[in-house]
Design a protein around this motif. Sequence first.
Motif, mmCIF file in Angstrom:
data_model
loop_
_atom_site.group_PDB
_atom_site.id
_atom_site.type_symbol
_atom_site.label_atom_id
_atom_site.label_comp_id
_atom_site.label_asym_id
_atom_site.label_seq_id
_atom_site.Cartn_x
_atom_site.Cartn_y
_atom_site.Cartn_z
ATOM 1 N N TRP A 315 1.355 -0.912 0.060
ATOM 2 C CA TRP A 315 0.491 -0.041 -0.433
ATOM 3 C C TRP A 315 0.557 1.433 -0.262
ATOM 4 C CZ3 TRP A 315 -2.379 -2.673 4.500
ATOM 5 C CH2 TRP A 315 -3.488 -3.577 4.532
ATOM 6 N N SER A 316 2.347 0.869 0.774
ATOM 7 C CA SER A 316 3.076 2.455 0.779
ATOM 8 C C SER A 316 3.547 3.551 0.024
ATOM 9 C CB SER A 316 3.633 2.289 2.019
ATOM 10 O OG SER A 316 4.815 0.918 0.984
ATOM 11 N N MET A 317 3.719 2.298 -1.846
ATOM 12 C CA MET A 317 3.840 2.725 -2.500
ATOM 13 C C MET A 317 2.916 3.452 -3.318
ATOM 14 S SD MET A 317 5.352 1.294 -5.778
ATOM 15 C CE MET A 317 3.381 1.479 -7.288
ATOM 16 N N LEU A 318 1.565 3.085 -3.251
ATOM 17 C CA LEU A 318 0.155 3.899 -3.650
ATOM 18 C C LEU A 318 0.558 5.176 -3.195
ATOM 19 C CD1 LEU A 318 -1.990 0.970 -4.515
ATOM 20 C CD2 LEU A 318 0.219 1.476 -6.461
ATOM 21 N N GLU A 319 0.901 4.670 -1.849
ATOM 22 C CA GLU A 319 -0.440 5.975 -0.432
ATOM 23 C C GLU A 319 0.837 6.918 -0.763
ATOM 24 O OE1 GLU A 319 -1.827 3.212 2.703
ATOM 25 O OE2 GLU A 319 0.332 3.920 3.385
ATOM 26 N N VAL A 320 2.631 6.648 -1.191
ATOM 27 C CA VAL A 320 3.538 7.770 -1.372
ATOM 28 C C VAL A 320 3.150 8.546 -3.167
ATOM 29 C CG1 VAL A 320 5.984 8.540 -2.481
ATOM 30 C CG2 VAL A 320 4.810 6.273 -0.451
ATOM 31 N N MET A 321 2.444 8.244 -3.917
ATOM 32 C CA MET A 321 2.432 8.293 -5.394
ATOM 33 C C MET A 321 0.923 9.209 -4.855
ATOM 34 S SD MET A 321 3.022 4.931 -8.037
ATOM 35 C CE MET A 321 2.322 6.108 -9.211
ATOM 36 N N SER A 322 -0.122 8.907 -3.678
ATOM 37 C CA SER A 322 -0.732 9.632 -3.951
ATOM 38 C C SER A 322 -0.483 11.337 -3.366
ATOM 39 C CB SER A 322 -2.292 9.034 -2.996
ATOM 40 O OG SER A 322 -3.403 9.913 -3.194
ATOM 41 N N THR A 323 0.131 11.199 -2.316
ATOM 42 C CA THR A 323 0.593 12.544 -1.987
ATOM 43 C C THR A 323 1.830 13.502 -3.065
ATOM 44 O OG1 THR A 323 2.976 11.345 -0.976
ATOM 45 C CG2 THR A 323 0.586 11.766 0.241
ATOM 46 N N GLY A 324 1.516 12.457 -4.290
ATOM 47 C CA GLY A 324 2.307 13.394 -5.122
ATOM 48 C C GLY A 324 3.860 13.423 -5.227
ATOM 49 N N GLY A 325 3.730 11.821 -3.980
ATOM 50 C CA GLY A 325 5.541 11.986 -3.934
ATOM 51 C C GLY A 325 6.172 10.781 -5.025
ATOM 52 N N LEU A 326 7.179 11.087 -5.485
ATOM 53 C CA LEU A 326 8.541 10.905 -6.356
ATOM 54 C C LEU A 326 9.028 9.789 -6.002
ATOM 55 C CD1 LEU A 326 11.140 10.403 -8.107
ATOM 56 C CD2 LEU A 326 9.489 11.528 -9.399
ATOM 57 N N VAL A 327 8.259 8.405 -6.266
ATOM 58 C CA VAL A 327 9.231 7.018 -6.206
ATOM 59 C C VAL A 327 9.969 6.360 -7.133
ATOM 60 C CG1 VAL A 327 7.950 4.514 -6.058
ATOM 61 C CG2 VAL A 327 6.457 6.320 -4.897
ATOM 62 N N LEU A 328 11.191 6.603 -6.447
ATOM 63 C CA LEU A 328 12.281 5.355 -7.585
ATOM 64 C C LEU A 328 12.350 4.109 -6.570
ATOM 65 C CD1 LEU A 328 14.944 5.261 -8.860
ATOM 66 C CD2 LEU A 328 16.144 5.584 -6.671
ATOM 67 N N GLY A 329 11.200 2.840 -7.952
ATOM 68 C CA GLY A 329 10.446 1.802 -7.618
ATOM 69 C C GLY A 329 11.299 0.580 -8.376
ATOM 70 N N SER A 330 11.038 -0.333 -7.541
ATOM 71 C CA SER A 330 12.065 -1.583 -8.340
ATOM 72 C C SER A 330 11.455 -1.731 -10.049
ATOM 73 C CB SER A 330 12.523 -2.706 -7.724
ATOM 74 O OG SER A 330 11.273 -3.441 -7.453
ATOM 75 N N LYS A 331 12.664 -2.691 -10.636
ATOM 76 C CA LYS A 331 11.803 -2.828 -11.748
ATOM 77 C C LYS A 331 11.047 -3.765 -12.193
ATOM 78 C CE LYS A 331 14.014 -0.866 -15.438
ATOM 79 N NZ LYS A 331 15.076 -0.171 -16.269
ATOM 80 N N THR A 332 10.313 -4.198 -11.375
ATOM 81 C CA THR A 332 10.357 -5.523 -11.215
ATOM 82 C C THR A 332 8.533 -5.421 -11.282
ATOM 83 O OG1 THR A 332 9.837 -5.342 -8.062
ATOM 84 C CG2 THR A 332 11.100 -6.744 -9.210
ATOM 85 N N PRO A 333 7.437 -6.412 -11.710
ATOM 86 C CA PRO A 333 6.706 -6.500 -12.243
ATOM 87 C C PRO A 333 4.531 -6.343 -11.634
ATOM 88 C CG PRO A 333 7.496 -8.997 -12.677
ATOM 89 C CD PRO A 333 8.488 -8.359 -12.149
ATOM 90 N N PRO A 334 5.108 -6.618 -10.283
ATOM 91 C CA PRO A 334 4.083 -5.597 -9.315
ATOM 92 C C PRO A 334 4.509 -3.923 -9.508
ATOM 93 C CG PRO A 334 6.071 -6.074 -7.500
ATOM 94 C CD PRO A 334 6.368 -7.209 -9.417
ATOM 95 N N VAL A 335 5.284 -3.626 -8.905
ATOM 96 C CA VAL A 335 6.285 -2.192 -9.278
ATOM 97 C C VAL A 335 5.622 -1.507 -11.347
ATOM 98 C CG1 VAL A 335 7.768 -0.454 -9.324
ATOM 99 C CG2 VAL A 335 7.659 -1.992 -7.385
ATOM 100 N N GLU A 336 5.557 -2.440 -12.001
ATOM 101 C CA GLU A 336 5.906 -1.738 -13.391
ATOM 102 C C GLU A 336 4.396 -1.530 -13.255
ATOM 103 O OE1 GLU A 336 8.963 -3.147 -15.967
ATOM 104 O OE2 GLU A 336 8.813 -4.701 -15.260
ATOM 105 N N GLU A 337 3.605 -2.725 -12.918
ATOM 106 C CA GLU A 337 2.194 -2.183 -13.223
ATOM 107 C C GLU A 337 1.099 -1.422 -13.051
ATOM 108 O OE1 GLU A 337 -2.501 -4.824 -11.520
ATOM 109 O OE2 GLU A 337 -0.867 -5.953 -12.157
ATOM 110 N N VAL A 338 2.627 -0.699 -12.110
ATOM 111 C CA VAL A 338 1.507 0.969 -11.990
ATOM 112 C C VAL A 338 2.005 1.964 -11.604
ATOM 113 C CG1 VAL A 338 0.646 2.064 -9.963
ATOM 114 C CG2 VAL A 338 0.403 -0.136 -9.505
#
Length: 400
Positions: A315-338
């Motif tokens: 959930w935390s990744m989506l919550e950060v994005m909701s606050t307008g946060g800049l996410v540096l995410g891993s290039k893995t399938p669950p992250v790449e879906e979003v």
Amino acid sequence: MNILFLHPNFPAQFRHVAIALAKNPKNKVVFGTKRKEGSLPGVFKAIYTPSRQARPETHHYVRTLENAVLQGQAVYRLADQLKRENFIPDVVYGHSGWGPTLFIKDIFPKAELLCFFEWFYHAHGTDADFDPKEPLTADDEARIRIKNTPILTDLYSCDRGLSPTQWQKQQFPPEFHSKITVRHDGIDTNYFQPKPGAKLVLKDQKLDLSEVDEIVTYVARGMEPYRGFPQFMEAVSILLKKRTHCHVVIVGEDRVAYGRSLPDGKTYKQLMLETYDYDLSRLHFTGSLPYAQYLQVIQASSVHVYLTRPFVLSWSMLEVMSTGGLVLGSKTPPVEEVIEDGVNGLLVDFFAIDRIVERIEEVLDYTDKMTALRVKARETIQNKYDLSKLLPKHIKWIYN
């Protein structure tokens, strides 16, 4: 309608939907759980307690199955008690995997059984064999196969199921896909909203970063390889030397929530602090935080690093994005879906330590260029994961 929710860790994914259903005076909502702490308005909480844990002499392949059966047995006894008190559910909605839903069709044969299907385990191709430094043994492969036994029982028994992302649904056997709807439980975008110029001051933590312009954040339930904690900490050891005004804030408990603990009893936090050199005046461990303080952290974040094996999306990744946060995410399938790299966030190879550092510095050096990505990140959550849009659909799905 009588609705029985089942989840050992109250209220978990069912918080918003249970509250919403309880607001309807025509509904009676009961929540069966092992967790005594917490409450929800209008929801009657019923505690179940397994009679014991799996015995040490139980074959290690089937200890998770024995625990699931024991939990299912405890729920059966709770259900029998509810039945004697004249509570007969029309719908039972439970989390599959730990066992609470195993025997529902026996105690409440006329109830519609809905299951939240979060993850189906595979020895190869997802989380278990992701790190080449951790090769699987034949015992690992067999144990992982058996770990799916309670989930397979639920897939057979349930009337319908729900999975939060396409990636997670795809892990389940194709022959059961017709039973599973994809729908995330939703992010409260009114709560998790941007706060331009936010300053991070946590008085309880004696942490005042109000004068700091570069704040790198990391959030996870535990500090473990599944969420890239060792890779992040190695990157931090380099980053803090290169940027003398940068601070790093880590939210989470010093434990392993997913995967294996270290064999010598050390935590991964201890291991990383012993392995690398840090300026501890600029490295801040907050532990687990109340929601209001957690919100302050992610609103003040300059860049948020989210690394995960091919596993359940946090959930935390989506919550950060909701606050307008800049996410540096891993290039893995669950992250790449979003996240699309360079559109609503940035992506990096999970194991590429130097590249993780470079991309963090890219954000810190070119803050103006990142504005469009931050706006797009929030738009992504508002368009696809907004609680206000998904909750009515979730309720309609329950009512069928």
